[in-house]
Design a protein around this motif. Sequence first.
Motif, PDB file in Angstrom:
ATOM      1  N   ASN A   1       0.838  -1.200   0.000  1.00 46.72           N
ATOM      2  CA  ASN A   1       0.000   0.000   0.000  1.00 46.72           C
ATOM      3  C   ASN A   1       0.878   1.257   0.000  1.00 46.72           C
ATOM      4  OD1 ASN A   1       0.223   1.246   2.877  1.00 46.72           O
ATOM      5  ND2 ASN A   1      -0.041  -0.936   3.265  1.00 46.72           N
TER       6      ASN A   1
ATOM      7  N   ARG B   1     -19.575  -9.226  -2.360  1.00 50.90           N
ATOM      8  CA  ARG B   1     -19.629  -8.138  -1.389  1.00 50.90           C
ATOM      9  C   ARG B   1     -20.469  -8.515  -0.169  1.00 50.90           C
ATOM     10  NH1 ARG B   1     -21.602  -2.817  -4.055  1.00 50.90           N
ATOM     11  NH2 ARG B   1     -19.766  -3.371  -5.302  1.00 50.90           N
TER      12      ARG B   1
ATOM     13  N   GLU C   1     -17.304  -6.268   2.245  1.00 48.71           N
ATOM     14  CA  GLU C   1     -16.216  -5.458   1.700  1.00 48.71           C
ATOM     15  C   GLU C   1     -16.776  -4.518   0.629  1.00 48.71           C
ATOM     16  OE1 GLU C   1     -12.332  -7.614   1.099  1.00 48.71           O
ATOM     17  OE2 GLU C   1     -13.701  -9.326   1.211  1.00 48.71           O
ATOM     18  N   PRO C   2     -16.619  -3.216   0.787  1.00 48.63           N
ATOM     19  CA  PRO C   2     -17.232  -2.273  -0.161  1.00 48.63           C
ATOM     20  C   PRO C   2     -16.697  -2.375  -1.575  1.00 48.63           C
ATOM     21  CG  PRO C   2     -15.743  -1.128   1.346  1.00 48.63           C
ATOM     22  CD  PRO C   2     -15.900  -2.527   1.863  1.00 48.63           C
ATOM     23  N   HIS C   3     -15.440  -2.849  -1.749  1.00 45.18           N
ATOM     24  CA  HIS C   3     -14.846  -2.908  -3.083  1.00 45.18           C
ATOM     25  C   HIS C   3     -14.924  -4.309  -3.693  1.00 45.18           C
ATOM     26  CE1 HIS C   3     -13.371   1.157  -2.633  1.00 45.18           C
ATOM     27  NE2 HIS C   3     -12.804   0.832  -1.491  1.00 45.18           N
ATOM     28  N   ALA C   4     -15.574  -5.230  -3.022  1.00 41.56           N
ATOM     29  CA  ALA C   4     -15.738  -6.576  -3.566  1.00 41.56           C
ATOM     30  C   ALA C   4     -16.822  -6.565  -4.650  1.00 41.56           C
ATOM     31  CB  ALA C   4     -16.113  -7.556  -2.452  1.00 41.56           C
ATOM     32  N   PRO C   5     -16.769  -7.517  -5.590  1.00 49.74           N
ATOM     33  CA  PRO C   5     -17.795  -7.564  -6.642  1.00 49.74           C
ATOM     34  C   PRO C   5     -19.148  -8.004  -6.089  1.00 49.74           C
ATOM     35  CG  PRO C   5     -16.358  -9.468  -6.800  1.00 49.74           C
ATOM     36  CD  PRO C   5     -15.749  -8.570  -5.766  1.00 49.74           C
ATOM     37  N   GLU C   6     -20.191  -7.694  -6.830  1.00 48.80           N
ATOM     38  CA  GLU C   6     -21.536  -8.103  -6.414  1.00 48.80           C
ATOM     39  C   GLU C   6     -21.669  -9.616  -6.380  1.00 48.80           C
ATOM     40  OE1 GLU C   6     -24.004  -6.480  -5.285  1.00 48.80           O
ATOM     41  OE2 GLU C   6     -23.493  -4.380  -5.678  1.00 48.80           O
TER      42      GLU C   6
ATOM     43  N   PRO D   1     -13.757  -2.220 -12.957  1.00 52.25           N
ATOM     44  CA  PRO D   1     -13.363  -0.884 -13.425  1.00 52.25           C
ATOM     45  C   PRO D   1     -12.274  -0.945 -14.477  1.00 52.25           C
ATOM     46  CG  PRO D   1     -12.417  -1.341 -11.282  1.00 52.25           C
ATOM     47  CD  PRO D   1     -13.366  -2.473 -11.565  1.00 52.25           C
TER      48      PRO D   1
END
Length: 286
Positions: A90, A226, A231-236, A280
């Motif tokens: 990171n 998700r 996790e907010p950035h995980a796929p649906e 994305p």
Amino acid sequence: MKRRHFLASTATALATLPAFAKSNRSLSEAMVFRKGKHVLQTEIAIIGGGLGGCAAALAALEMGARVIMTEETDWIGGQLTSQGVPPDENRWIESHGCTRRYRSLRDGIREYYRRFFPLTASARASDQLNPGMGAVSRLCSEPRVGLAVLEAMLARYQASQQLQILLDHRPMSAAVEGDSVKSVRVRSLRSGNDVVIDASMFIDATELGELLPMAGVEHVMGAESRSEFGEPHAPEQASRRNQQAFTVCFAIDHVEGQDHTIDPPASYSFWRNYVPKLRPAWPGRL
């Protein structure tokens, strides 16, 4: 990819496989033969000696456990050593988001260069020395340096025989009783001989999780949805094929006055300019 953790003190997912056979014998006392195979007994066996395996070993050793760690190459350290890949971390790694033990490893690599390499005055004085000046990581270093620092971190445990490392040993099979892994058979790539490891706990720190199917351990692969963990950035939707891509590394050398450029291979122009159509969006050319 040899990236696992032991308890809560290291990072990334890990399969910890309990085996409840107890033993208080030392390594030397426990060396016997079972059905013609060499047998070692320990408290914790770590199959895989990459960064995750080394982190698991250090955590267990500091807690006083006896450890056997196997590694199928001749270098521990995985990503930093035999794989030749600098850590992809990171952007805040120099200030936070780093465990104390991992910080010690990073500091040790930088100090190794300060002690043994001819650096410029500005480089030597930099708290955030990046020896390789690579863009992919804030700490690009040579594999031999990462190996030297990791071996130094483990040296006192090897000297006291609390830790035994079996290099060039590949896992071949696991003996399971009920829900407990009792032993793992590894094979020396040097001699071809097999070693059976009995342990109270097994940790799968192999590159690709080889021990999981060998032991019949329930596991999932890929990206979770998700809704599973919030996790907010995980796929649906979960995608089991969404996994880390392979990276092939090689060393190059600049020789002054010589040109060793080869003819472009087939489809070179296509792949050189290829931009994946993803959501994305991919940030640029591969």
